[in-house]
Scaffold this active site. Structure first.
Site, PDB file in Angstrom:
ATOM      1  N   HIS A  71     -18.099  -2.383   1.902  1.00 12.21           N
ATOM      2  CA  HIS A  71     -17.088  -2.108   2.840  1.00 12.21           C
ATOM      3  C   HIS A  71     -16.708  -3.127   3.926  1.00 12.21           C
ATOM      4  CE1 HIS A  71     -12.655  -1.757   4.513  1.00 12.21           C
ATOM      5  NE2 HIS A  71     -13.725  -1.497   5.325  1.00 12.21           N
ATOM      6  N   TYR A  98       1.105  -1.058  -0.092  1.00  7.09           N
ATOM      7  CA  TYR A  98      -0.034   0.301   0.417  1.00  7.09           C
ATOM      8  C   TYR A  98       0.800   1.247   0.131  1.00  7.09           C
ATOM      9  CZ  TYR A  98      -4.661  -2.477   1.119  1.00  7.09           C
ATOM     10  OH  TYR A  98      -5.742  -3.962   1.025  1.00  7.09           O
TER      11      TYR A  98
END
Length: 621
Positions: free
Chosen positions: A415, A233
């Protein structure tokens, strides 16, 4: 898989003469198909006919393009095989495993090439599907590689077929490196297999025209070296120009560095809180110790993209505001690199391009969180296959916070963390389930994108929004509690709507006092002191000490289904609307929508299924 249609079975044919006749008929059909495929040779479908594209494998040797026809309830697929060896396998399965998959297979026995609708059993063994629902339209060799064009209905009523529906689809693929004498000789365990996730049923929504005064802004990584590890990330800080006035974002699209299409998995652009008037420049791994500590507070989503997604357009009447008074000048780009082959030396400048205008539109778009509060009082026992948790946005909150004319939801991003398997949000009006806002029955936490809704959903004051998430914890030994950690869980639907209101978060959790009663009951039932209910232990510690048996599991599920809730009816920065939000009753639902039932018309008895013999012609490049 789907409910079966009514049909006769060729296994019940009574005599050898019938079998011989069937065999002769099947041979005649195969010969006809050779002629048919040869007649269909021609130019590959145009880009406009197949607007959606995705690379299936990390090497980029398999590229899928497709088009959706809602009128015919069918999808045209084009599979480009750039480096054909002895064949290829493509299909769909519930979670992307090669077992129990709905497949099409192109293979050769060394002399002849075949194409067939097939399926794999729980051991990965390939079988010919007696109901051939993949319709081969064209086979052609081009300078780029072999092109297969075929068609498939959304639903087939074949119990061996995958039902294509809204939400995530797990595509599976395989490379055949050697000839096979028959389809049944193939087992997925002996192939180079992989999976890719995509939304196949894209909404059929006209693309809005951009105004002439549209500006663009690129937020991208600065030619970084992608780390040679499977998952990275990357965080990058972008500062808006000084005195950047208020604008409306009306569209955004991905910027993918050529050659890195298979490495860039998803990206998000966040805006920092308005009180953050200074953020140090940073571009590096998000878990780096050198990352500015306050960068984690930059959580307001401006744009989100995931593999396979197209450009995102706001409705012509709305835009997302950024810039100007009350808005931070600092943005954070987060890019997820998925590098399963651990490639080295790959540089990247991928990101997102914002399209914005200084002419603010009629409505300001907003983003609202629905679902569950991030709290450990909501938990999933270990070893569960489909445990459901539900969060509520109650009628009391919408009555107080929404304008008289209501709001209009046009997009949604679901999510959860790693245990999430399904997510759905339903609108309830006057006690009746009115319509589904968004649903994903094959949800994957590794594939999250903002999705345009096929139909705008209007929410009126007094309506209820119920968000339910289904979890699988078969691989866990301890309870999974709600929270921010990746091994903890969330259940959220970020809905994009207009006009913007003060309501930014409408979520719930079970009342903490009732949860303590649950722990006391478990203690009494087990005649001991397994769960401490004294003030010192935390809720995660209490859940960790629960003896998980059928009683403790069922009682917890029942508790979540009847106990009062604590409502979070919040403005910005966790400020609640005025009122009493504790010990609120669960909203009453007196009528449910129910799952749609596939209509399976009677089928005429088909000929015995047989593979299609194909004659591959064209330019070998």
């Amino acid at each position: 898989m789907q409910a079966p249609g009514r049909c006769c079975h060729w296994a019940s044919l009574p005599g050898p003469s019938m079998r011989e006749a069937a065999s002769m008929y099947g041979t005649a059909v195969a010969v006809f198909l050779v002629i048919l495929v040869a007649a269909l040779q021609g130019s590959a479908p145009t880009e406009s006919r197949l607007p959606y594209h995705i690379l299936l494998d990390p090497e980029g040797s398999l590229e899928l393009s497709w088009n959706v026809s809602y009128a015919q309830e069918a999808i045209d697929f084009q599979l480009l095989v750039r480096r054909l060896e002895a064949g290829v396998l493509f299909g769909m399965s519930d979670r992307g495993k090669p077992e129990n998959a709905d497949l099409v297979v192109l293979w050769t026995d060394g002399d002849t090439a075949y194409f067939a609708d097939a399926w794999s059993d729980q051991n990965g063994q390939i079988h010919l599907d007696p109901q051939q629902d993949y319709q081969l339209l064209q086979v052609q060799r081009t300078p780029e590689g072999l092109v297969l064009l075929f068609k498939r209905p959304f639903g087939t009523c074949d119990p061996k077929d995958y039902l294509i529906e809204d939400g995530t689809v797990h595509l599976v693929y395989g490379i055949l490196e050697k000839p096979f004498q028959s389809l049944e000789a193939i087992n997925t365990s002996g192939l180079r297999m992989g999976l890719q996730r995509v939304q196949l049923l894209k909404p059929d929504i006209p693309t809005p025209k951009l105004p002439s005064d549209t500006y663009t802004m690129e937020i991208h990584t600065p030619n970084i070296l992608i780390p040679s590890q499977e998952t990275t990330y990357w965080c990058h800080v972008k500062e808006l120009p000084k005195n950047f006035s208020r604008h409306h974002i009306i569209m955004y699209e991905p910027i993918i560095t050529k050659g890195n299409e298979e490495l860039v998995h998803h990206m998000e652009v966040f805006q920092c809180p308005p009180e953050m008037d200074s953020v140090p420049y940073f571009s590096g791994p998000c878990d780096s110790e050198t990352k500015p500590s306050n960068l984690s507070y930059c959580r307001r989503v401006l744009a989100a993209w995931a593999l396979g997604a197209e450009a995102f357009y706001y409705p012509e009447e709305a835009g997302l505001a950024f810039g100007g008074p009350g808005s931070s000048r600092y943005l954070r780009l987060e890019v997820h690199y998925h590098n399963p082959l651990v490639k080295e030396g790959q540089h990247d400048s991928s990101g997102i391009r914002l399209y914005y205008t200084h002419r603010v539109r009629r409505f300001e778009a907003g983003i609202m969180e629905l679902g569950l509060v991030y709290t450990p009082v909501m938990a999933i026992p270990p070893q569960e296959t489909d445990f459901v948790l539900t969060g509520y946005c109650t009628d009391k909150c919408t009555q107080l916070a929404l304008p008289p004319s209501g709001i209009h939801i046009f997009a949604s991003q679901l999510h959860t963390h790693l245990a999430g398997r399904k997510v759905v949000t339903v609108l309830v009006r006057d006690g009746l389930e009115w319509e589904v806002v968004n649903q994903d029955n094959h949800y994957s936490p590794l594939f999250q994108e903002i999705r345009m809704l096929k139909k705008v959903v209007s929410v009126h004051p007094g309506d209820v929004l119920i968000t339910s998430c289904t979890y699988n914890t078969e691989d866990r030994e301890q309870a999974t509690v709600g929270g921010f950690g990746i091994k903890e869980e969330m259940c959220v639907n970020y809905v994009h709507y207009y006009p913007q209101t003060e309501l930014e978060l409408c979520k719930s959790a079970v009342d903490a006092g009732f949860l303590q009663e649950y722990f006391r009951l478990i203690n009494r039932f087990n005649g001991g002191k397994e769960v401490c209910t004294c003030p010192q232990p935390s809720v995660p510690q209490q859940f960790a000490s629960v003896p998980w048996n059928s009683f403790s599991r069922k009682v917890l599920q029942a508790l979540y289904g009847f106990a009062p809730i604590s409502m979070h009816c919040n403005k910005s920065w966790a400020v609640r609307f005025q009122g009493d939000w504790n010990l609120q009753p669960l909203p009453k639902v007196i009528s449910s929508l129910g799952a749609p039932t596939p209509q399976c018309p009677p089928r005429q008895c088909p000929s015995p299924a047989s593979p299609t013999i194909i004659n591959i012609v064209g330019d070998r490049g």
